[in-house]
Motif scaffolding. Structure first.
Motif, PDB file in Angstrom:
ATOM      1  N   GLN A 314     -19.354  29.690 -13.819  1.00 53.06           N
ATOM      2  CA  GLN A 314     -18.307  30.114 -12.895  1.00 53.06           C
ATOM      3  C   GLN A 314     -18.134  29.165 -11.710  1.00 53.06           C
ATOM      4  O   GLN A 314     -17.070  29.135 -11.089  1.00 53.06           O
ATOM      5  N   ASN A 315     -19.167  28.390 -11.410  1.00 56.01           N
ATOM      6  CA  ASN A 315     -19.123  27.520 -10.232  1.00 56.01           C
ATOM      7  C   ASN A 315     -19.078  26.033 -10.584  1.00 56.01           C
ATOM      8  O   ASN A 315     -19.418  25.188  -9.771  1.00 56.01           O
ATOM      9  N   ARG A 316     -18.637  25.741 -11.801  1.00 58.98           N
ATOM     10  CA  ARG A 316     -18.458  24.368 -12.272  1.00 58.98           C
ATOM     11  C   ARG A 316     -19.748  23.559 -12.165  1.00 58.98           C
ATOM     12  O   ARG A 316     -19.767  22.408 -11.751  1.00 58.98           O
ATOM     13  N   LEU A 317     -20.845  24.214 -12.593  1.00 60.12           N
ATOM     14  CA  LEU A 317     -22.163  23.593 -12.537  1.00 60.12           C
ATOM     15  C   LEU A 317     -22.838  23.547 -13.912  1.00 60.12           C
ATOM     16  O   LEU A 317     -24.029  23.299 -14.002  1.00 60.12           O
ATOM     17  N   SER A 318     -22.054  23.789 -14.959  1.00 61.17           N
ATOM     18  CA  SER A 318     -22.550  23.584 -16.318  1.00 61.17           C
ATOM     19  C   SER A 318     -22.205  22.164 -16.744  1.00 61.17           C
ATOM     20  O   SER A 318     -21.208  21.593 -16.285  1.00 61.17           O
ATOM     21  N   SER A 319     -23.006  21.592 -17.628  1.00 59.66           N
ATOM     22  CA  SER A 319     -22.716  20.225 -18.073  1.00 59.66           C
ATOM     23  C   SER A 319     -21.576  20.179 -19.079  1.00 59.66           C
ATOM     24  O   SER A 319     -20.939  19.135 -19.253  1.00 59.66           O
ATOM     25  N   HIS A 320     -21.302  21.303 -19.768  1.00 58.90           N
ATOM     26  CA  HIS A 320     -20.209  21.323 -20.737  1.00 58.90           C
ATOM     27  C   HIS A 320     -18.891  21.483 -19.980  1.00 58.90           C
ATOM     28  O   HIS A 320     -18.649  22.505 -19.336  1.00 58.90           O
ATOM     29  N   THR A 321     -18.033  20.460 -20.071  1.00 57.69           N
ATOM     30  CA  THR A 321     -16.858  20.374 -19.204  1.00 57.69           C
ATOM     31  C   THR A 321     -15.567  20.358 -19.999  1.00 57.69           C
ATOM     32  O   THR A 321     -15.466  19.681 -21.019  1.00 57.69           O
ATOM     33  N   TRP A 322     -14.586  21.123 -19.520  1.00 59.54           N
ATOM     34  CA  TRP A 322     -13.226  21.106 -20.053  1.00 59.54           C
ATOM     35  C   TRP A 322     -12.301  20.544 -18.970  1.00 59.54           C
ATOM     36  O   TRP A 322     -12.410  20.918 -17.798  1.00 59.54           O
ATOM     37  N   VAL A 323     -11.382  19.678 -19.392  1.00 59.55           N
ATOM     38  CA  VAL A 323     -10.386  19.143 -18.465  1.00 59.55           C
ATOM     39  C   VAL A 323      -9.000  19.322 -19.077  1.00 59.55           C
ATOM     40  O   VAL A 323      -8.760  18.941 -20.222  1.00 59.55           O
ATOM     41  N   LEU A 324      -8.108  19.925 -18.304  1.00 53.83           N
ATOM     42  CA  LEU A 324      -6.724  20.108 -18.717  1.00 53.83           C
ATOM     43  C   LEU A 324      -5.852  19.461 -17.650  1.00 53.83           C
ATOM     44  O   LEU A 324      -6.017  19.732 -16.456  1.00 53.83           O
ATOM     45  N   ALA A 325      -4.953  18.583 -18.080  1.00 49.41           N
ATOM     46  CA  ALA A 325      -4.094  17.878 -17.117  1.00 49.41           C
ATOM     47  C   ALA A 325      -2.718  17.669 -17.739  1.00 49.41           C
ATOM     48  O   ALA A 325      -2.568  17.620 -18.973  1.00 49.41           O
ATOM     49  N   ARG A 326      -1.717  17.521 -16.886  1.00 43.61           N
ATOM     50  CA  ARG A 326      -0.333  17.427 -17.364  1.00 43.61           C
ATOM     51  C   ARG A 326       0.226  16.028 -17.148  1.00 43.61           C
ATOM     52  O   ARG A 326      -0.081  15.349 -16.163  1.00 43.61           O
ATOM     53  N   LYS A 327       1.053  15.611 -18.114  1.00 37.43           N
ATOM     54  CA  LYS A 327       1.797  14.363 -17.932  1.00 37.43           C
ATOM     55  C   LYS A 327       3.128  14.694 -17.265  1.00 37.43           C
ATOM     56  O   LYS A 327       3.879  15.555 -17.746  1.00 37.43           O
ATOM     57  N   PRO A 328       3.425  14.052 -16.162  1.00 33.96           N
ATOM     58  CA  PRO A 328       4.653  14.413 -15.427  1.00 33.96           C
ATOM     59  C   PRO A 328       5.894  14.283 -16.295  1.00 33.96           C
ATOM     60  O   PRO A 328       6.025  13.357 -17.104  1.00 33.96           O
ATOM     61  N   ALA A 329       6.804  15.235 -16.102  1.00 39.55           N
ATOM     62  CA  ALA A 329       8.091  15.147 -16.780  1.00 39.55           C
ATOM     63  C   ALA A 329       8.985  14.138 -16.056  1.00 39.55           C
ATOM     64  O   ALA A 329       9.762  13.440 -16.657  1.00 39.55           O
TER      65      ALA A 329
END
Length: 329
Positions: A314-329
């Motif tokens: 919950q506090n972004r302190l696990s080593s398993h990481t997901w990243v979601l990002a957008r390409k600008p329109a």
């Protein structure tokens, strides 16, 4: 889920042994280049430790942990073609855990990503999976997205054949060598590849190039802020050169994505295994945390350990990481 469910100890130990052997035999010669931080490009870095003859440094500006001085790209390209550890992973390790990983990893991950996209009102029609492996995740994800089709990018001829059998359009190549996918993907994914790549900025820029304007990039990897990597350091099984080179911090992921022209960057760490990984390492090296009695006590009680794992996620302190990002329109 426990580490042994997806990484049985006997298989894992053999894979690590072969990786250490490859580090010695395939990287004994050749130039190595000092590289700046692979996330923020800072030269303000300090040596952290050495493992299997590979040095790792930590960025003092963004906290990223990365391998330097780094062998040149041509050596790594030969390594992935000729190494015993890569061959063992593709032909022995993964086939034995494939269905367990489908159930415990790929299917839940696909379901959660589909929900995240739905929550954003986004309905991708073309999904590009870079480093698609046997195509399991792409199959699980496309099956949850109405009307979607998949394109698999994978350099392994054996793995890409599995993707063909699943009916996906394929590119048998490294992402850097694919020239005809620019703007094709409404969603471009990459699972557990970032930690391997020679040049993370170039890799993320390729993912961004494959993405249509207004589309999304999603990748999973290992993060430097994770509990198991922070506590275990060079003893962490996740840190095993020459395979795993890059461990961005949460801040580093954000910076790297923005350097590649992506926006709306969201970094999550929904990991479930940090505590189990550290416990397993302590069974091998019981003296490892003798100087940290509080952490040992925290891990000894099952109820407390489970609550602590939830806290890490919950506090972004696990080593398993997901990243979601957008390409600008």
């Amino acid at each position: 889920m426990r580490e042994k469910d997806i990484r049985p100890r006997e298989l894992l130990n053999e894979y690590l042994r072969l990786s250490e052997q490859d580090a010695t035999t395939l990287f004994a010669d050749g130039a190595r280049d000092v590289v700046p931080c692979v996330a923020c490009d800072s030269g303000n870095v300090l040596p952290a430790f050495e493992k299997n003859g590979f040095g790792y440094s930590r960025c003092s500006d963004c906290g990223t942990l990365f391998q330097t001085p780094r062998p040149q790209l041509a050596v790594f390209e030969q390594f992935y073609v000729n190494s015993e550890s890569s061959d063992f992973w593709a032909k022995t390790f993964f086939p034995q855990v494939a269905e367990a990983r489908r159930t415990a990893v790929f299917a839940p991950r696909a379901a959660e990503l589909a929900k995240m996209l739905k929550d954003r009102g986004f309905e991708p029609r073309t999904v590009v999976d870079v480093g698609a492996g046997h195509g399991m995740f792409l199959s699980e994800l496309v099956g949850r997205l109405e009307g979607a089709s998949g394109i698999a990018v994978e350099p392994s001829s054996e793995m890409i054949e599995s993707c063909r059998k699943l009916g996906f359009e394929v590119r048998e190549a490294l992402a850097e060598d694919v020239k005809d996918l620019d703007g094709r993907g409404d969603l471009v994914c990459s699972l557990e590849v970032m930690e391997h790549v020679h040049n993370p900025l170039r890799f993320i820029s390729n993912l961004a190039a494959f993405t249509a304007p207004g589309g999304w990039v999603f990748f999973t990897t290992l993060g430097a802020d994770g509990f198991d990597i922070t506590v275990l350091g060079e003893h962490a099984n996740a840190v095993f050169p020459p395979h795993h080179l890059n461990f961005m911090s949460v801040e580093g992921f954000d910076i790297l994505c923005r350097r590649a022209g992506l926006t709306d960057v969201e970094v999550l760490t929904p990991g479930k295994l940090d505590v189990d990984i550290v416990r397993n390492k302590l069974s091998e090296l019981p003296e490892l945390l003798d100087s940290q009695p509080f952490i040992k006590a925290l891990l000894n009680d099952d109820t407390t350990a489970a609550a602590f794992q939830q806290f890490l996620a919950q506090n972004r302190l696990s080593s398993h990481t997901w990243v979601l990002a957008r390409k600008p329109a």
